[in-house]
Design an enzyme around this catalytic site. Structure first.
Site, PDB file in Angstrom:
ATOM      1  CD  GLU A  88      -3.042  -1.359   0.272  1.00  0.00           C
ATOM      2  OE1 GLU A  88      -3.189  -0.413  -0.438  1.00  0.00           O
ATOM      3  OE2 GLU A  88      -3.578  -2.220   0.516  1.00  0.00           O
ATOM      4  CB  ALA A  89       4.026   1.877  -1.712  1.00  0.00           C
ATOM      5  CB  CYS A 148     -14.833  -5.348 -21.142  1.00  0.00           C
ATOM      6  SG  CYS A 148     -13.336  -4.393 -20.953  1.00  0.00           S
ATOM      7  CB  ILE A 172      -9.335   2.649   3.943  1.00  0.00           C
ATOM      8  CG1 ILE A 172      -8.421   3.611   4.546  1.00  0.00           C
ATOM      9  CG2 ILE A 172      -9.014   1.187   4.465  1.00  0.00           C
ATOM     10  CD1 ILE A 172      -7.139   3.820   3.634  1.00  0.00           C
ATOM     11  CE1 TYR A 178     -11.760   3.723  -4.301  1.00  0.00           C
ATOM     12  CE2 TYR A 178     -11.703   2.429  -2.445  1.00  0.00           C
ATOM     13  CZ  TYR A 178     -11.598   3.584  -2.974  1.00  0.00           C
ATOM     14  OH  TYR A 178     -11.549   4.782  -2.408  1.00  0.00           O
ATOM     15  CB  CYS A 182     -10.554  -0.940 -19.563  1.00  0.00           C
ATOM     16  SG  CYS A 182     -12.142  -0.955 -19.996  1.00  0.00           S
TER      17      CYS A 182
HETATM   18  C1  LIG Z   1      -8.416   3.177  -5.698  1.00  0.00           C
HETATM   19  C2  LIG Z   1      -8.202   3.751  -4.600  1.00  0.00           C
HETATM   20  C3  LIG Z   1      -8.131   2.876  -3.111  1.00  0.00           C
HETATM   21  N1  LIG Z   1      -7.914   3.402  -2.346  1.00  0.00           N
HETATM   22  C4  LIG Z   1      -7.888   2.386  -1.089  1.00  0.00           C
HETATM   23  C5  LIG Z   1      -8.627   1.395  -1.105  1.00  0.00           C
HETATM   24  C6  LIG Z   1      -7.869   0.117  -0.296  1.00  0.00           C
HETATM   25  O1  LIG Z   1      -8.023   0.599   1.108  1.00  0.00           O
HETATM   26  C7  LIG Z   1      -6.397   0.401  -0.760  1.00  0.00           C
HETATM   27  C8  LIG Z   1      -6.086  -0.336  -1.991  1.00  0.00           C
HETATM   28  O2  LIG Z   1      -5.728  -1.681  -1.582  1.00  0.00           O
HETATM   29  P1  LIG Z   1      -5.728  -2.748  -2.595  1.00  0.00           P
HETATM   30  O3  LIG Z   1      -4.946  -3.914  -1.781  1.00  0.00           O
HETATM   31  O4  LIG Z   1      -4.823  -2.364  -3.642  1.00  0.00           O
HETATM   32  O5  LIG Z   1      -7.003  -3.508  -3.122  1.00  0.00           O
HETATM   33  O6  LIG Z   1      -6.372   1.775  -1.245  1.00  0.00           O
HETATM   34  C9  LIG Z   1      -7.752   4.594  -2.201  1.00  0.00           C
HETATM   35  O7  LIG Z   1      -7.637   5.179  -0.805  1.00  0.00           O
HETATM   36  N2  LIG Z   1      -8.297   5.510  -3.212  1.00  0.00           N
HETATM   37  C10 LIG Z   1      -8.299   5.064  -4.131  1.00  0.00           C
HETATM   38  O8  LIG Z   1      -8.427   5.739  -4.956  1.00  0.00           O
END
Ligand SMILES: Cc1cn([C@H]2C[C@H](O)[C@@H](COP(=O)(O)O)O2)c(=O)[nH]c1=O
Ligand code: ADP
EC number: 2.7.1.21
Length: 198
Positions: A88-89, A148, A172, A178, A182
């Site tokens: 989650e970098a 798709c 989160i 989410y 595409c």
């Molecule tokens: C697209 C998107 C995601 N997030 C948050 C939602 C989740 O907590 C992480 C992504 O987790 P994953 O292991 O990659 O599924 O990030 C966000 O805060 N903002 C966004 O635009």
């Protein structure tokens, strides 16, 4: 020479699974990995987990944490760190990414960051932007669009079944919020497809 890697993808592209497989490979060879996850990821409770069912304990990185200090604390405990893996970098700050770059250079230790490239608002996350600027190697972790057969490149946010394109880029959540899509399906999602078997 060790390198800084950024392995990026959409939500649900198996980024955490990829990280856990990499950790497993190091550990089966008797090598030590240092795992990190942003404190901001309130779903994690300090664990890196994948939907495929594996979980590993990680150091939690808060806004004011210096990741170089975290690394040095482990060295001071006589641990030889062979690789740093960060999940989650995108939730880190650009300052954290500069510090991770510093670890690679000063300690000749590879750092592999996993995260999202762009938010549901179509903006590069601050940390992802810095990773694109500083990484030695960029690698896309690919998956397919929810709707798709195209490659997924973006993240669609749905609130009560309706697409949401504006708001705080950090919000989160999981598959209830989410979907990997595409660009065409991001702009014009056929949202009647149900979430089955996830
Ligand atoms: C697209 C998107 C995601 N997030 C948050 C939602 C989740 O907590 C992480 C992504 O987790 P994953 O292991 O990659 O599924 O990030 C966000 O805060 N903002 C966004 O635009
Ligand atoms: N119950 C399950 N068993 C095995 N694999 C699963 C399961 N549910 C989802 N997956 C797979 O896990 C991957 C998502 O994993 P994850 O590492 O959590 O992704 P990301 O970190 O990119 O959000 C997808 O490729 C999906 O096919």
């Amino acid at each position: 020479m060790a390198k800084l890697f950024f392995k990026y993808g959409t939500v649900f592209s198996a980024k955490s699974l990829n990280l856990i497989a990499t950790a497993h490979n190091y550990e089966t060879q008797g090598k030590k990995v240092l795992l990190m996850i942003p404190f901001m990821d309130t779903r994690s409770n300090g664990n890196i987990s994948t939907r495929a069912g594996f979980e590993l304990k990680a150091e939690m990185i808060d806004t004011d944490t210096n990741v170089v200090d975290v690394f040095i604390e482990h060295l001071n405990k006589k641990e030889k760190i062979d690789c740093v893996l960060v999940d989650e970098a995108q939730m880190l700050s650009s300052k954290h990414i500069d510090q991770l770059r510093d670890i690679v250079v000063r300690f000749n230790t590879p750092v592999i960051c996993y995260g999202l490239r762009v938010s549901y608002t179509l903006e590069l996350f601050e940390a992802s932007k810095r990773l694109f600027e500083l990484s030695d190697k960029l690698e896309e972790i690919k998956t397919i669009c929810w709707y798709c057969a195209s490659k997924a490149t973006h993240n669609l946010k749905l609130v009560e079944g309706k697409p949401e394109y504006k708001g705080n880029p950090i919000d989160i959540g999981g598959l209830e919020k989410y979907l990997p899509v595409c660009y065409n399906c991001y702009v014009n999602p056929p949202i009647e497809k149900e979430l089955k078997g996830v």
